[in-house]
Design a protein around this motif. Sequence first.
Motif, PDB file in Angstrom:
ATOM      1  N   VAL A 127       0.843  -1.200   0.000  1.00 42.00           N
ATOM      2  CA  VAL A 127       0.000   0.000   0.000  1.00 42.00           C
ATOM      3  C   VAL A 127       0.877   1.248   0.000  1.00 42.00           C
ATOM      4  N   GLY A 128       1.958   1.220   0.777  1.00 44.72           N
ATOM      5  CA  GLY A 128       2.890   2.349   0.792  1.00 44.72           C
ATOM      6  C   GLY A 128       3.480   2.618  -0.583  1.00 44.72           C
ATOM      7  N   ILE A 129       3.805   1.548  -1.309  1.00 44.61           N
ATOM      8  CA  ILE A 129       4.332   1.694  -2.666  1.00 44.61           C
ATOM      9  C   ILE A 129       3.291   2.342  -3.570  1.00 44.61           C
ATOM     10  N   MET A 130       2.035   1.914  -3.442  1.00 43.68           N
ATOM     11  CA  MET A 130       0.965   2.504  -4.248  1.00 43.68           C
ATOM     12  C   MET A 130       0.842   4.007  -4.003  1.00 43.68           C
ATOM     13  N   ILE A 131       0.865   4.384  -2.730  1.00 42.59           N
ATOM     14  CA  ILE A 131       0.715   5.804  -2.404  1.00 42.59           C
ATOM     15  C   ILE A 131       1.909   6.597  -2.925  1.00 42.59           C
ATOM     16  N   ARG A 132       3.118   6.065  -2.727  1.00 43.86           N
ATOM     17  CA  ARG A 132       4.319   6.775  -3.197  1.00 43.86           C
ATOM     18  C   ARG A 132       4.301   6.934  -4.717  1.00 43.86           C
ATOM     19  N   ARG A 133       3.910   5.886  -5.422  1.00 46.89           N
ATOM     20  CA  ARG A 133       3.852   5.973  -6.887  1.00 46.89           C
ATOM     21  C   ARG A 133       2.786   6.971  -7.342  1.00 46.89           C
ATOM     22  N   ALA A 134       1.655   6.970  -6.653  1.00 43.02           N
ATOM     23  CA  ALA A 134       0.591   7.903  -7.023  1.00 43.02           C
ATOM     24  C   ALA A 134       1.067   9.343  -6.861  1.00 43.02           C
ATOM     25  N   ILE A 135       1.758   9.616  -5.753  1.00 44.89           N
ATOM     26  CA  ILE A 135       2.256  10.972  -5.506  1.00 44.89           C
ATOM     27  C   ILE A 135       3.381  11.311  -6.473  1.00 44.89           C
ATOM     28  N   GLN A 136       4.238  10.338  -6.773  1.00 41.96           N
ATOM     29  CA  GLN A 136       5.313  10.576  -7.739  1.00 41.96           C
ATOM     30  C   GLN A 136       4.735  10.880  -9.121  1.00 41.96           C
ATOM     31  N   SER A 137       3.657  10.180  -9.474  1.00 41.34           N
ATOM     32  CA  SER A 137       3.032  10.444 -10.774  1.00 41.34           C
ATOM     33  C   SER A 137       2.448  11.854 -10.820  1.00 41.34           C
ATOM     34  N   LEU A 138       1.959  12.332  -9.682  1.00 41.85           N
ATOM     35  CA  LEU A 138       1.477  13.714  -9.602  1.00 41.85           C
ATOM     36  C   LEU A 138       2.632  14.698  -9.742  1.00 41.85           C
ATOM     37  N   LEU A 139       3.710  14.420  -9.049  1.00 45.05           N
ATOM     38  CA  LEU A 139       4.875  15.305  -9.080  1.00 45.05           C
ATOM     39  C   LEU A 139       5.429  15.438 -10.493  1.00 45.05           C
ATOM     40  N   GLU A 140       5.458  14.316 -11.220  1.00 44.66           N
ATOM     41  CA  GLU A 140       6.105  14.283 -12.535  1.00 44.66           C
ATOM     42  C   GLU A 140       5.109  14.334 -13.693  1.00 44.66           C
ATOM     43  N   ALA A 141       3.815  14.452 -13.384  1.00 40.57           N
ATOM     44  CA  ALA A 141       2.774  14.418 -14.421  1.00 40.57           C
ATOM     45  C   ALA A 141       2.955  13.192 -15.306  1.00 40.57           C
ATOM     46  N   ASP A 142       3.119  12.038 -14.666  1.00 40.42           N
ATOM     47  CA  ASP A 142       3.457  10.794 -15.352  1.00 40.42           C
ATOM     48  C   ASP A 142       2.249   9.856 -15.332  1.00 40.42           C
ATOM     49  N   ALA A 143       1.480   9.859 -16.400  1.00 40.97           N
ATOM     50  CA  ALA A 143       0.279   9.029 -16.465  1.00 40.97           C
ATOM     51  C   ALA A 143       0.617   7.543 -16.498  1.00 40.97           C
ATOM     52  N   LYS A 144       1.734   7.195 -17.103  1.00 38.17           N
ATOM     53  CA  LYS A 144       2.123   5.783 -17.178  1.00 38.17           C
ATOM     54  C   LYS A 144       2.423   5.241 -15.778  1.00 38.17           C
ATOM     55  N   LEU A 145       3.110   6.031 -14.960  1.00 43.09           N
ATOM     56  CA  LEU A 145       3.376   5.608 -13.587  1.00 43.09           C
ATOM     57  C   LEU A 145       2.062   5.493 -12.816  1.00 43.09           C
ATOM     58  N   ALA A 146       1.149   6.409 -13.066  1.00 44.14           N
ATOM     59  CA  ALA A 146      -0.164   6.346 -12.412  1.00 44.14           C
ATOM     60  C   ALA A 146      -0.885   5.051 -12.776  1.00 44.14           C
ATOM     61  N   GLU A 147      -0.752   4.609 -14.021  1.00 42.48           N
ATOM     62  CA  GLU A 147      -1.389   3.363 -14.443  1.00 42.48           C
ATOM     63  C   GLU A 147      -0.856   2.169 -13.672  1.00 42.48           C
ATOM     64  N   SER A 148       0.415   2.211 -13.286  1.00 46.50           N
ATOM     65  CA  SER A 148       0.998   1.104 -12.521  1.00 46.50           C
ATOM     66  C   SER A 148       0.356   0.992 -11.139  1.00 46.50           C
ATOM     67  N   VAL A 149      -0.141   2.111 -10.618  1.00 46.85           N
ATOM     68  CA  VAL A 149      -0.845   2.093  -9.339  1.00 46.85           C
ATOM     69  C   VAL A 149      -2.174   1.356  -9.493  1.00 46.85           C
ATOM     70  N   LEU A 150      -2.890   1.647 -10.569  1.00 51.42           N
ATOM     71  CA  LEU A 150      -4.171   0.987 -10.810  1.00 51.42           C
ATOM     72  C   LEU A 150      -4.005  -0.520 -10.892  1.00 51.42           C
ATOM     73  N   ALA A 151      -2.894  -0.950 -11.473  1.00 51.76           N
ATOM     74  CA  ALA A 151      -2.658  -2.382 -11.654  1.00 51.76           C
ATOM     75  C   ALA A 151      -2.435  -3.106 -10.328  1.00 51.76           C
ATOM     76  N   MET A 152      -2.049  -2.372  -9.284  1.00 49.80           N
ATOM     77  CA  MET A 152      -1.767  -2.994  -7.982  1.00 49.80           C
ATOM     78  C   MET A 152      -3.007  -3.125  -7.109  1.00 49.80           C
ATOM     79  N   ASP A 153      -4.065  -2.437  -7.447  1.00 41.80           N
ATOM     80  CA  ASP A 153      -5.218  -2.375  -6.547  1.00 41.80           C
ATOM     81  C   ASP A 153      -5.869  -3.736  -6.329  1.00 41.80           C
ATOM     82  N   ASP A 154      -5.984  -4.518  -7.388  1.00 41.44           N
ATOM     83  CA  ASP A 154      -6.618  -5.835  -7.255  1.00 41.44           C
ATOM     84  C   ASP A 154      -5.841  -6.735  -6.294  1.00 41.44           C
ATOM     85  N   GLU A 155      -4.514  -6.623  -6.302  1.00 41.11           N
ATOM     86  CA  GLU A 155      -3.696  -7.438  -5.399  1.00 41.11           C
ATOM     87  C   GLU A 155      -4.012  -7.119  -3.940  1.00 41.11           C
ATOM     88  N   ILE A 156      -4.175  -5.831  -3.637  1.00 41.08           N
ATOM     89  CA  ILE A 156      -4.503  -5.441  -2.269  1.00 41.08           C
ATOM     90  C   ILE A 156      -5.903  -5.919  -1.896  1.00 41.08           C
TER      91      ILE A 156
END
Length: 224
Positions: A127-156
């Motif tokens: 969960v910590g990784i998801m939050i960090r990636r989501a915030i990093q994607s905001l910082l860098e305006a990186d939609a691809k990184l944001a997509e990697s967060v979506l892919a982790m949700d089902d695992e949680i």
Amino acid sequence: MPRINFQQQLVALKDKLLAMAALSQQALSLALEAYLTNDLSLCEHVKEIEAAINAAEREVDEMAYDLLAKEQPMAIDLRFILSVIKINGDLERIGDQASGIAHRAGAQRGLEQIELPIDIPDMGEKVGIMIRRAIQSLLEADAKLAESVLAMDDEIDDMNRIVQAELVEVMQKHPEISGQALNAIIVSRNLERSADHATNIAEDVIFWVRGSDVRHKFSLAQAE
């Protein structure tokens, strides 16, 4: 000149949101540490951070709504401000989940420390990784990184279901440790909800950067 000032205000808004994101991450990390180590002194820190998060939420909302009212932004700037308002709410709710975990840590007081057949630390790390990636994607305006967060949700979600099933069985077989099992069930649920908020943040980043709404996209694809 007015346009330059507007861009500066957008940067200030983003910086304020990122500062709030750091507080939310810190609160969740400390709350989980308090629960896992039985260090109840950390719960007071979580309470203090949550108060700071609540104050920051009000400030970010005020800044965002002022920009909407006074500048009437268009296109990507409008999407950014709308996304900030929604992300702001999700960050505040991550703080709420941290507070919930801290409360469970307090509820452990006086209970025997036992080992349960689940892996809350691993779930918390993911969960910590998801939050960090989501915030990093905001910082860098990186939609691809944001997509990697979506892919982790089902695992949680799967991890949370396993925890619920395992611990209900534990409570049935060993009612004497129902208190510890119930606390773990609630902590797992707090973590699952935090992951949902990270997913929401990632979806809002994608909306800001690409102008596309990806909410429910993965669930719909699975249903087909």
